[in-house]
Design a protein around this motif. Structure first.
Motif, PDB file in Angstrom:
ATOM      1  N   HIS A 191       0.841  -1.197   0.000  1.00  0.00           N
ATOM      2  CA  HIS A 191       0.000   0.000   0.000  1.00  0.00           C
ATOM      3  C   HIS A 191       0.878   1.250   0.000  1.00  0.00           C
ATOM      4  CE1 HIS A 191      -3.916  -2.001   0.915  1.00  0.00           C
ATOM      5  NE2 HIS A 191      -3.089  -2.940   1.359  1.00  0.00           N
ATOM      6  N   GLY A 192       0.428   2.266  -0.729  1.00  0.00           N
ATOM      7  CA  GLY A 192       1.153   3.525  -0.756  1.00  0.00           C
ATOM      8  C   GLY A 192       2.398   3.462  -1.621  1.00  0.00           C
ATOM      9  N   ASN A 193       3.136   4.552  -1.606  1.00  0.00           N
ATOM     10  CA  ASN A 193       4.340   4.651  -2.426  1.00  0.00           C
ATOM     11  C   ASN A 193       5.513   3.938  -1.758  1.00  0.00           C
ATOM     12  OD1 ASN A 193       5.812   5.534  -4.668  1.00  0.00           O
ATOM     13  ND2 ASN A 193       6.583   7.322  -3.574  1.00  0.00           N
ATOM     14  N   ILE A 194       6.403   3.397  -2.566  1.00  0.00           N
ATOM     15  CA  ILE A 194       7.638   2.797  -2.073  1.00  0.00           C
ATOM     16  C   ILE A 194       8.756   3.822  -2.258  1.00  0.00           C
ATOM     17  CG2 ILE A 194       9.357   0.988  -2.461  1.00  0.00           C
ATOM     18  CD1 ILE A 194       7.086  -0.859  -3.286  1.00  0.00           C
ATOM     19  N   GLU A 195       9.426   4.163  -1.165  1.00  0.00           N
ATOM     20  CA  GLU A 195      10.556   5.085  -1.221  1.00  0.00           C
ATOM     21  C   GLU A 195      11.844   4.267  -1.197  1.00  0.00           C
ATOM     22  OE1 GLU A 195      10.148   7.926   1.907  1.00  0.00           O
ATOM     23  OE2 GLU A 195       8.237   8.691   1.157  1.00  0.00           O
ATOM     24  N   TYR A 196      12.835   4.677  -1.998  1.00  0.00           N
ATOM     25  CA  TYR A 196      14.032   3.850  -2.139  1.00  0.00           C
ATOM     26  C   TYR A 196      15.280   4.724  -2.255  1.00  0.00           C
ATOM     27  CZ  TYR A 196      14.115   5.171  -7.056  1.00  0.00           C
ATOM     28  OH  TYR A 196      14.184   5.896  -8.218  1.00  0.00           O
ATOM     29  N   ALA A 197      16.424   4.114  -1.987  1.00  0.00           N
ATOM     30  CA  ALA A 197      17.717   4.781  -2.139  1.00  0.00           C
ATOM     31  C   ALA A 197      18.772   3.712  -2.361  1.00  0.00           C
ATOM     32  CB  ALA A 197      18.055   5.616  -0.903  1.00  0.00           C
ATOM     33  N   THR A 198      19.902   4.116  -2.922  1.00  0.00           N
ATOM     34  CA  THR A 198      21.013   3.189  -3.116  1.00  0.00           C
ATOM     35  C   THR A 198      22.257   3.723  -2.418  1.00  0.00           C
ATOM     36  OG1 THR A 198      21.635   4.239  -5.217  1.00  0.00           O
ATOM     37  CG2 THR A 198      20.152   2.337  -5.319  1.00  0.00           C
ATOM     38  N   PHE A 199      23.060   2.788  -1.918  1.00  0.00           N
ATOM     39  CA  PHE A 199      24.345   3.106  -1.294  1.00  0.00           C
ATOM     40  C   PHE A 199      25.306   1.993  -1.669  1.00  0.00           C
ATOM     41  CE2 PHE A 199      27.471   2.774   2.093  1.00  0.00           C
ATOM     42  CZ  PHE A 199      27.865   4.091   2.286  1.00  0.00           C
ATOM     43  N   ASP A 200      26.327   2.337  -2.457  1.00  0.00           N
ATOM     44  CA  ASP A 200      27.273   1.338  -2.941  1.00  0.00           C
ATOM     45  C   ASP A 200      26.492   0.239  -3.659  1.00  0.00           C
ATOM     46  OD1 ASP A 200      29.380  -1.127  -2.290  1.00  0.00           O
ATOM     47  OD2 ASP A 200      30.343   0.805  -2.624  1.00  0.00           O
ATOM     48  N   ASN A 201      26.581  -1.002  -3.201  1.00  0.00           N
ATOM     49  CA  ASN A 201      25.867  -2.099  -3.865  1.00  0.00           C
ATOM     50  C   ASN A 201      24.576  -2.471  -3.139  1.00  0.00           C
ATOM     51  OD1 ASN A 201      27.397  -3.153  -1.675  1.00  0.00           O
ATOM     52  ND2 ASN A 201      27.072  -5.229  -2.451  1.00  0.00           N
ATOM     53  N   LEU A 202      24.051  -1.541  -2.334  1.00  0.00           N
ATOM     54  CA  LEU A 202      22.847  -1.806  -1.554  1.00  0.00           C
ATOM     55  C   LEU A 202      21.666  -1.016  -2.108  1.00  0.00           C
ATOM     56  CD1 LEU A 202      24.306  -1.566   2.068  1.00  0.00           C
ATOM     57  CD2 LEU A 202      24.120  -3.598   0.609  1.00  0.00           C
ATOM     58  N   LEU A 203      20.527  -1.679  -2.194  1.00  0.00           N
ATOM     59  CA  LEU A 203      19.263  -1.038  -2.542  1.00  0.00           C
ATOM     60  C   LEU A 203      18.373  -1.086  -1.307  1.00  0.00           C
ATOM     61  CD1 LEU A 203      17.150   0.157  -4.496  1.00  0.00           C
ATOM     62  CD2 LEU A 203      16.627  -2.194  -5.205  1.00  0.00           C
ATOM     63  N   MET A 204      17.951   0.088  -0.840  1.00  0.00           N
ATOM     64  CA  MET A 204      17.152   0.189   0.381  1.00  0.00           C
ATOM     65  C   MET A 204      15.782   0.753   0.037  1.00  0.00           C
ATOM     66  SD  MET A 204      20.068   2.010   2.726  1.00  0.00           S
ATOM     67  CE  MET A 204      21.755   1.396   2.718  1.00  0.00           C
ATOM     68  N   PHE A 205      14.762   0.270   0.726  1.00  0.00           N
ATOM     69  CA  PHE A 205      13.425   0.801   0.482  1.00  0.00           C
ATOM     70  C   PHE A 205      12.515   0.484   1.661  1.00  0.00           C
ATOM     71  CE2 PHE A 205      13.654  -3.439  -1.297  1.00  0.00           C
ATOM     72  CZ  PHE A 205      12.450  -4.042  -0.962  1.00  0.00           C
ATOM     73  N   ASN A 206      11.461   1.280   1.789  1.00  0.00           N
ATOM     74  CA  ASN A 206      10.438   0.959   2.780  1.00  0.00           C
ATOM     75  C   ASN A 206       9.094   0.807   2.080  1.00  0.00           C
ATOM     76  OD1 ASN A 206      10.284   4.023   2.668  1.00  0.00           O
ATOM     77  ND2 ASN A 206       8.569   3.600   4.051  1.00  0.00           N
ATOM     78  N   TYR A 207       8.240  -0.023   2.651  1.00  0.00           N
ATOM     79  CA  TYR A 207       6.952  -0.335   2.045  1.00  0.00           C
ATOM     80  C   TYR A 207       5.953  -0.659   3.153  1.00  0.00           C
ATOM     81  CZ  TYR A 207       8.335  -5.192   2.930  1.00  0.00           C
ATOM     82  OH  TYR A 207       8.735  -6.358   3.534  1.00  0.00           O
ATOM     83  N   HIS A 208       4.670  -0.603   2.819  1.00  0.00           N
ATOM     84  CA  HIS A 208       3.608  -0.812   3.801  1.00  0.00           C
ATOM     85  C   HIS A 208       2.745  -2.010   3.407  1.00  0.00           C
ATOM     86  CE1 HIS A 208       4.685   3.428   4.406  1.00  0.00           C
ATOM     87  NE2 HIS A 208       4.235   3.284   5.635  1.00  0.00           N
ATOM     88  N   LEU A 209       2.473  -2.849   4.389  1.00  0.00           N
ATOM     89  CA  LEU A 209       1.521  -3.943   4.236  1.00  0.00           C
ATOM     90  C   LEU A 209       0.382  -3.727   5.226  1.00  0.00           C
ATOM     91  CD1 LEU A 209       3.871  -7.078   4.036  1.00  0.00           C
ATOM     92  CD2 LEU A 209       2.964  -5.710   2.150  1.00  0.00           C
ATOM     93  N   LYS A 210      -0.817  -4.075   4.794  1.00  0.00           N
ATOM     94  CA  LYS A 210      -1.962  -3.998   5.707  1.00  0.00           C
ATOM     95  C   LYS A 210      -2.029  -5.302   6.479  1.00  0.00           C
ATOM     96  CE  LYS A 210      -5.552  -1.545   4.804  1.00  0.00           C
ATOM     97  NZ  LYS A 210      -6.825  -0.997   4.253  1.00  0.00           N
ATOM     98  N   GLU A 211      -1.917  -5.174   7.795  1.00  0.00           N
ATOM     99  CA  GLU A 211      -1.893  -6.348   8.665  1.00  0.00           C
ATOM    100  C   GLU A 211      -2.795  -6.091   9.865  1.00  0.00           C
ATOM    101  OE1 GLU A 211       2.679  -7.799   7.723  1.00  0.00           O
ATOM    102  OE2 GLU A 211       2.274  -6.651   9.539  1.00  0.00           O
ATOM    103  N   GLY A 212      -3.641  -7.044  10.161  1.00  0.00           N
ATOM    104  CA  GLY A 212      -4.527  -6.878  11.309  1.00  0.00           C
ATOM    105  C   GLY A 212      -5.673  -5.938  11.032  1.00  0.00           C
ATOM    106  N   GLY A 213      -6.423  -6.211   9.989  1.00  0.00           N
ATOM    107  CA  GLY A 213      -7.593  -5.389   9.690  1.00  0.00           C
ATOM    108  C   GLY A 213      -7.227  -4.110   8.983  1.00  0.00           C
ATOM    109  N   GLU A 214      -7.447  -2.980   9.646  1.00  0.00           N
ATOM    110  CA  GLU A 214      -7.250  -1.677   9.017  1.00  0.00           C
ATOM    111  C   GLU A 214      -5.883  -1.074   9.316  1.00  0.00           C
ATOM    112  OE1 GLU A 214      -9.421  -0.316   6.842  1.00  0.00           O
ATOM    113  OE2 GLU A 214     -10.404  -2.262   7.087  1.00  0.00           O
ATOM    114  N   PHE A 215      -5.005  -1.818   9.943  1.00  0.00           N
ATOM    115  CA  PHE A 215      -3.716  -1.265  10.349  1.00  0.00           C
ATOM    116  C   PHE A 215      -2.621  -1.619   9.348  1.00  0.00           C
ATOM    117  CE2 PHE A 215      -6.014  -1.758  14.392  1.00  0.00           C
ATOM    118  CZ  PHE A 215      -5.971  -0.446  14.828  1.00  0.00           C
ATOM    119  N   TYR A 216      -1.609  -0.731   9.299  1.00  0.00           N
ATOM    120  CA  TYR A 216      -0.476  -0.921   8.406  1.00  0.00           C
ATOM    121  C   TYR A 216       0.790  -1.201   9.215  1.00  0.00           C
ATOM    122  CZ  TYR A 216      -3.482   1.454   5.008  1.00  0.00           C
ATOM    123  OH  TYR A 216      -4.527   1.810   4.192  1.00  0.00           O
ATOM    124  N   THR A 217       1.691  -1.960   8.597  1.00  0.00           N
ATOM    125  CA  THR A 217       3.049  -2.116   9.111  1.00  0.00           C
ATOM    126  C   THR A 217       4.007  -1.559   8.070  1.00  0.00           C
ATOM    127  OG1 THR A 217       2.488  -4.105  10.370  1.00  0.00           O
ATOM    128  CG2 THR A 217       4.817  -3.713   9.931  1.00  0.00           C
TER     129      THR A 217
END
Length: 271
Positions: A191-217
């Motif tokens: 759910h929502g936009n995925i924000e991402y960045a790279t550092f050297d050979n690493l790809l980092m990102f955060n994302y949201h899943l709906k877990e437990g009814g109406e709540f997000y993690t």
């Protein structure tokens, strides 16, 4: 690349601002979300040791940070609770935890060449001044010459250097990493936009899943760009009713994660 936990910070209140000084002192502004009472904290990024925690100026509510300049923290006040403009300047030494000076008459504009540029509000125009950044002593009365002030502000902005920072990007749909991230997640319920960045050979990102009814993690994940393996994952926010942005950034080789609104986890990225 090794991802090593360096230190953690947890405040009793929500973290509102994160700043880093020229000497790598991490400064946080936290607030009680109900009363808006503020407190301030600082840690040495290299060692993780606190310089001060839960510091409060005389004004605890209608106060905020203007900027950090040469390891001095500059506070402002609000003239009235319902007015957004800033009034007053107070200079606080991060290293010694000492209040250096306080001036109720000036309002902050910017810092440049070891001077603070500030103003007093007249009836229909502003009057500009420079003061010594360490002592608050008035150095120059510039009058109402806003053209000079605008030129100096542009010069100061050009000298601000953010090369040590990597902030997450928001253009996920157009990103070359979109197929890799989606393949790694293997979950269509993001759910929502995925924000991402790279550092050297690493790809980092955060994302949201709906877990437990109406709540997000809100999850944060790191992928190795060489073999596409998942190297790291952390749940940053659980049971949230809303989606989060600006959950992480990189400063030099420090990965800084915002955890549950009131905490930080700092990792070192080392070869």
């Amino acid at each position: 690349m090794n991802i090593n936990k360096h230190f953690t910070v947890k405040s009793n209140w929500q973290i509102w601002r994160i700043l880093i000084s020229e000497s790598d002192y991490l400064v946080l502004e936290s607030r009680d979300k109900d009363t808006k009472e503020a407190s301030f904290h600082s840690y040495h990024l290299e060692t993780g040791k606190p310089l001060f925690e839960n510091f409060q100026p005389d004004e605890k509510y209608y106060v905020g940070i203007e900027t950090i300049y040469k390891d001095i923290l500059y506070f402002h006040k609000y003239p009235k609770p319902d007015l957004p403009n800033h009034k007053g300047i107070a200079a606080f030494d991060i290293v010694t935890s000492e209040m250096l000076w306080d001036n109720e008459e000036y309002s902050f504009l910017f810092a440049h060449n070891e001077k603070l540029y500030c103003f007093k509000q007249g009836f229909d125009e502003r009057y500009f001044y420079t003061v010594d950044y360490k002592t608050g002593e008035m150095l120059e009365d510039i009058g109402s010459d806003y053209r000079k002030i605008n030129a100096l502000r542009m010069e100061a902005d050009r000298q601000n250097n953010f090369d040590d920072y990597i902030f997450p990007k928001l253009d996920f749909d157009e990103s070359e990493f979109k197929p890799l991230i989606l393949d790694n997640l293997k979950n269509p319920e993001v759910h929502g936009n995925i924000e991402y960045a790279t550092f050297d050979n690493l790809l980092m990102f955060n994302y949201h899943l709906k877990e437990g009814g109406e709540f997000y993690t809100n999850y944060f994940r790191i992928i190795d760009l060489k073999n596409h393996n998942t190297l790291f994952e952390e749940a940053l926010n659980k049971k949230s009713g809303s989606l989060f942005t600006d959950s992480f950034f990189i400063y030099k080789n420090y990965l800084i994660l915002l955890k549950e609104k009131n905490g930080l986890i700092i990792y070192k990225l080392e070869m």
